[in-house]
Design a protein around this motif. Structure first.
Motif, mmCIF file in Angstrom:
data_model
loop_
_atom_site.group_PDB
_atom_site.id
_atom_site.type_symbol
_atom_site.label_atom_id
_atom_site.label_comp_id
_atom_site.label_asym_id
_atom_site.label_seq_id
_atom_site.Cartn_x
_atom_site.Cartn_y
_atom_site.Cartn_z
ATOM 1 N N LEU A 66 6.614 -4.432 -0.940
ATOM 2 C CA LEU A 66 5.941 -3.891 -2.119
ATOM 3 C C LEU A 66 6.520 -4.429 -3.424
ATOM 4 O O LEU A 66 5.775 -4.806 -4.338
ATOM 5 C CB LEU A 66 6.018 -2.361 -2.112
ATOM 6 C CG LEU A 66 5.219 -1.641 -1.020
ATOM 7 C CD1 LEU A 66 5.475 -0.132 -1.095
ATOM 8 C CD2 LEU A 66 3.730 -1.925 -1.155
ATOM 9 N N PHE A 67 7.850 -4.461 -3.514
ATOM 10 C CA PHE A 67 8.491 -4.817 -4.779
ATOM 11 C C PHE A 67 8.828 -6.300 -4.881
ATOM 12 O O PHE A 67 9.019 -6.815 -5.984
ATOM 13 C CB PHE A 67 9.764 -3.993 -4.970
ATOM 14 C CG PHE A 67 9.513 -2.540 -5.249
ATOM 15 C CD1 PHE A 67 9.463 -2.068 -6.560
ATOM 16 C CD2 PHE A 67 9.324 -1.636 -4.218
ATOM 17 C CE1 PHE A 67 9.233 -0.730 -6.830
ATOM 18 C CE2 PHE A 67 9.089 -0.299 -4.475
ATOM 19 C CZ PHE A 67 9.037 0.158 -5.783
ATOM 20 N N GLY A 68 8.937 -6.973 -3.731
ATOM 21 C CA GLY A 68 9.408 -8.357 -3.760
ATOM 22 C C GLY A 68 10.915 -8.396 -3.922
ATOM 23 O O GLY A 68 11.576 -7.362 -4.031
ATOM 24 N N LYS A 82 7.327 -12.715 -4.320
ATOM 25 C CA LYS A 82 6.523 -11.746 -5.053
ATOM 26 C C LYS A 82 6.201 -10.560 -4.157
ATOM 27 O O LYS A 82 5.855 -10.723 -2.993
ATOM 28 C CB LYS A 82 5.208 -12.376 -5.529
ATOM 29 C CG LYS A 82 5.318 -13.201 -6.794
ATOM 30 C CD LYS A 82 3.924 -13.593 -7.263
ATOM 31 C CE LYS A 82 4.002 -14.349 -8.591
ATOM 32 N NZ LYS A 82 2.650 -14.674 -9.101
ATOM 33 N N GLY A 83 6.302 -9.367 -4.715
ATOM 34 C CA GLY A 83 5.922 -8.176 -3.973
ATOM 35 C C GLY A 83 4.430 -7.920 -4.096
ATOM 36 O O GLY A 83 3.748 -8.490 -4.960
ATOM 37 N N LEU A 84 3.908 -7.065 -3.244
ATOM 38 C CA LEU A 84 2.477 -6.798 -3.246
ATOM 39 C C LEU A 84 2.022 -6.060 -4.502
ATOM 40 O O LEU A 84 0.866 -6.161 -4.890
ATOM 41 C CB LEU A 84 2.099 -6.004 -1.991
ATOM 42 C CG LEU A 84 2.298 -6.762 -0.668
ATOM 43 C CD1 LEU A 84 1.904 -5.886 0.514
ATOM 44 C CD2 LEU A 84 1.511 -8.067 -0.655
ATOM 45 N N ALA A 126 11.825 -5.464 -15.263
ATOM 46 C CA ALA A 126 10.647 -4.767 -14.745
ATOM 47 C C ALA A 126 9.411 -5.591 -15.071
ATOM 48 O O ALA A 126 9.248 -6.074 -16.197
ATOM 49 C CB ALA A 126 10.543 -3.381 -15.369
ATOM 50 N N ILE A 127 8.547 -5.759 -14.088
ATOM 51 C CA ILE A 127 7.342 -6.565 -14.263
ATOM 52 C C ILE A 127 6.146 -5.632 -14.455
ATOM 53 O O ILE A 127 5.834 -4.822 -13.572
ATOM 54 C CB ILE A 127 7.108 -7.465 -13.035
ATOM 55 C CG1 ILE A 127 8.310 -8.390 -12.828
ATOM 56 C CG2 ILE A 127 5.826 -8.266 -13.178
ATOM 57 C CD1 ILE A 127 8.261 -9.160 -11.515
ATOM 58 N N PRO A 128 5.445 -5.727 -15.601
ATOM 59 C CA PRO A 128 4.261 -4.879 -15.813
ATOM 60 C C PRO A 128 3.168 -5.240 -14.800
ATOM 61 O O PRO A 128 2.974 -6.408 -14.470
ATOM 62 C CB PRO A 128 3.818 -5.218 -17.238
ATOM 63 C CG PRO A 128 4.986 -5.914 -17.867
ATOM 64 C CD PRO A 128 5.715 -6.601 -16.760
ATOM 65 N N ILE A 129 2.464 -4.241 -14.301
ATOM 66 C CA ILE A 129 1.380 -4.493 -13.358
ATOM 67 C C ILE A 129 0.131 -3.707 -13.760
ATOM 68 O O ILE A 129 0.221 -2.628 -14.347
ATOM 69 C CB ILE A 129 1.773 -4.113 -11.912
ATOM 70 C CG1 ILE A 129 2.221 -2.650 -11.838
ATOM 71 C CG2 ILE A 129 2.845 -5.029 -11.375
ATOM 72 C CD1 ILE A 129 2.389 -2.134 -10.418
ATOM 73 N N ASP A 130 -1.018 -4.286 -13.468
ATOM 74 C CA ASP A 130 -2.309 -3.625 -13.686
ATOM 75 C C ASP A 130 -2.975 -3.500 -12.325
ATOM 76 O O ASP A 130 -3.661 -4.408 -11.865
ATOM 77 C CB ASP A 130 -3.162 -4.458 -14.644
ATOM 78 C CG ASP A 130 -4.579 -3.914 -14.770
ATOM 79 O OD1 ASP A 130 -4.777 -2.717 -14.506
ATOM 80 O OD2 ASP A 130 -5.497 -4.700 -15.107
ATOM 81 N N VAL A 131 -2.732 -2.388 -11.660
ATOM 82 C CA VAL A 131 -3.189 -2.192 -10.279
ATOM 83 C C VAL A 131 -3.857 -0.834 -10.152
ATOM 84 O O VAL A 131 -3.374 0.157 -10.710
ATOM 85 C CB VAL A 131 -1.995 -2.273 -9.291
ATOM 86 C CG1 VAL A 131 -2.449 -1.952 -7.858
ATOM 87 C CG2 VAL A 131 -1.346 -3.649 -9.337
ATOM 88 N N ARG A 132 -4.964 -0.811 -9.414
ATOM 89 C CA ARG A 132 -5.549 0.485 -9.042
ATOM 90 C C ARG A 132 -4.966 0.895 -7.698
ATOM 91 O O ARG A 132 -4.954 0.104 -6.754
ATOM 92 C CB ARG A 132 -7.064 0.403 -8.933
ATOM 93 C CG ARG A 132 -7.657 1.786 -8.622
ATOM 94 C CD ARG A 132 -9.119 1.760 -8.344
ATOM 95 N NE ARG A 132 -9.665 3.110 -8.383
ATOM 96 C CZ ARG A 132 -10.957 3.394 -8.293
ATOM 97 N NH1 ARG A 132 -11.835 2.407 -8.167
ATOM 98 N NH2 ARG A 132 -11.368 4.636 -8.333
ATOM 99 N N PHE A 133 -4.520 2.126 -7.596
ATOM 100 C CA PHE A 133 -3.917 2.612 -6.361
ATOM 101 C C PHE A 133 -4.884 3.525 -5.618
ATOM 102 O O PHE A 133 -5.444 4.473 -6.186
ATOM 103 C CB PHE A 133 -2.623 3.383 -6.656
ATOM 104 C CG PHE A 133 -1.501 2.504 -7.128
ATOM 105 C CD1 PHE A 133 -0.672 1.877 -6.213
ATOM 106 C CD2 PHE A 133 -1.288 2.285 -8.491
ATOM 107 C CE1 PHE A 133 0.363 1.060 -6.643
ATOM 108 C CE2 PHE A 133 -0.253 1.465 -8.927
ATOM 109 C CZ PHE A 133 0.573 0.847 -8.002
#
Length: 278
Positions: A66-68, A82-84, A126-133
């Protein structure tokens, strides 16, 4: 059935949003199909849809997935990965069997949901992410929260919108539609001209309770299609139907008439039974 129509209506209304969704239901009820419908009905449809089975990894491997991680984060980490969370950026991440996630991983997932950022293992940034969960579980998470096996704060983070899938035994009106769909799918694959099911075959399927739900129904139809063949030599290799004899024994025996038959230990006289039936 009315129950599944309600599910379809909820999917239609929720899909265009970016709202986090929790899908609940027994194993085999089609939770991943609902997650895919939510993704492909959204503005993220052109981006990736990534399913992750949280029960299929150890805690350490799930965190890495998940995190890589960065090179040297642990023994065997020969390079950056890279994490998922990061791979799914712009798309949808489907966390299946989220109820099986360990408590330490629940804490880390909660932080990602709150901050919308992830930190690879061994990294300080910390890497910003734009993900729908979208999450799913066959467990009763309210009971898991009461038993202190699932974090209450994470439960409410995931359960913004809840979609509960009814088991197949509670929507048996859908069996002919589903069975017909699977029959066409598998008959086409092996090029058999099967037009449908005989009345006794469909009666047996309607009488069975399907503990494995739609997954079990699909497997049963696939097996029946593979084994089915014309019973009458006059039919040749033309179109024919699946017979009750083509179904697996536990489904055949679900027919009320078959359940009512009792064969004593000493056996029966077939001629006598036939005379009585006449």
């Amino acid at each position: 059935s009315a129950a599944i129509k309600e599910v379809f209506d909820l999917i239609r209304r929720v899909a265009p949003t970016d709202t986090t969704v929790l899908i609940q239901g027994e194993s085999g009820t089609g939770k991943e199909q609902v997650a895919r419908a939510l993704h492909f009905g959204s503005t993220r449809a052109g981006k990736v849809f990534i399913p992750v089975n949280c029960a299929g990894f150890t805690e350490t491997l799930l965190e890495s997935e998940l995190f890589g991680h960065v090179r040297g984060a642990f023994t065997g980490a020969a390079g950056d990965k890279k994490g998922l969370f990061e791979v799914a950026d712009g798309g949808t991440l489907f966390l299946d069997e989220v109820g099986d996630m360990s408590l330490p991983m629940q804490v880390k997932l909660l932080r990602v949901l709150e901050e919308r950022a992830c930190k690879p293992v061994g990294d300080t940034r910390a890497i910003p992410i734009d993900v729908r969960f979208v999450a799913a579980t066959n467990r009763n998470l309210e009971e898991e929260v009461k038993a202190a096996r699932f974090r209450e704060d994470l439960y409410y983070r995931l359960n913004v919108i809840s979609i509960t899938l009814p088991p197949l035994r509670e929507r048996k009106d859908d069996i002919p539609l589903l069975a017909g769909h699977f029959l066409r799918k598998y008959a086409a694959k092996i090029r058999k001209e099967i037009t449908g099911f005989t009345a006794p075959a469909m009666e047996a399927m309607m009488s069975y309770d399907w503990p494995g739900n739609i997954r079990e129904l699909e497997n049963a139809v696939q097996r029946a299609v593979a084994l089915a063949e014309p019973r009458d030599a006059a039919e040749g290799k033309g179109a024919f139907e699946v017979q009750v004899e083509d179904l697996i024994a536990r489904i055949r025996e679900a027919t009320p008439e078959l359940r009512a038959i009792h064969i004593p230990a000493e056996g029966v006289n077939l001629e006598t039974l036939l005379e009585r039936a006449a």
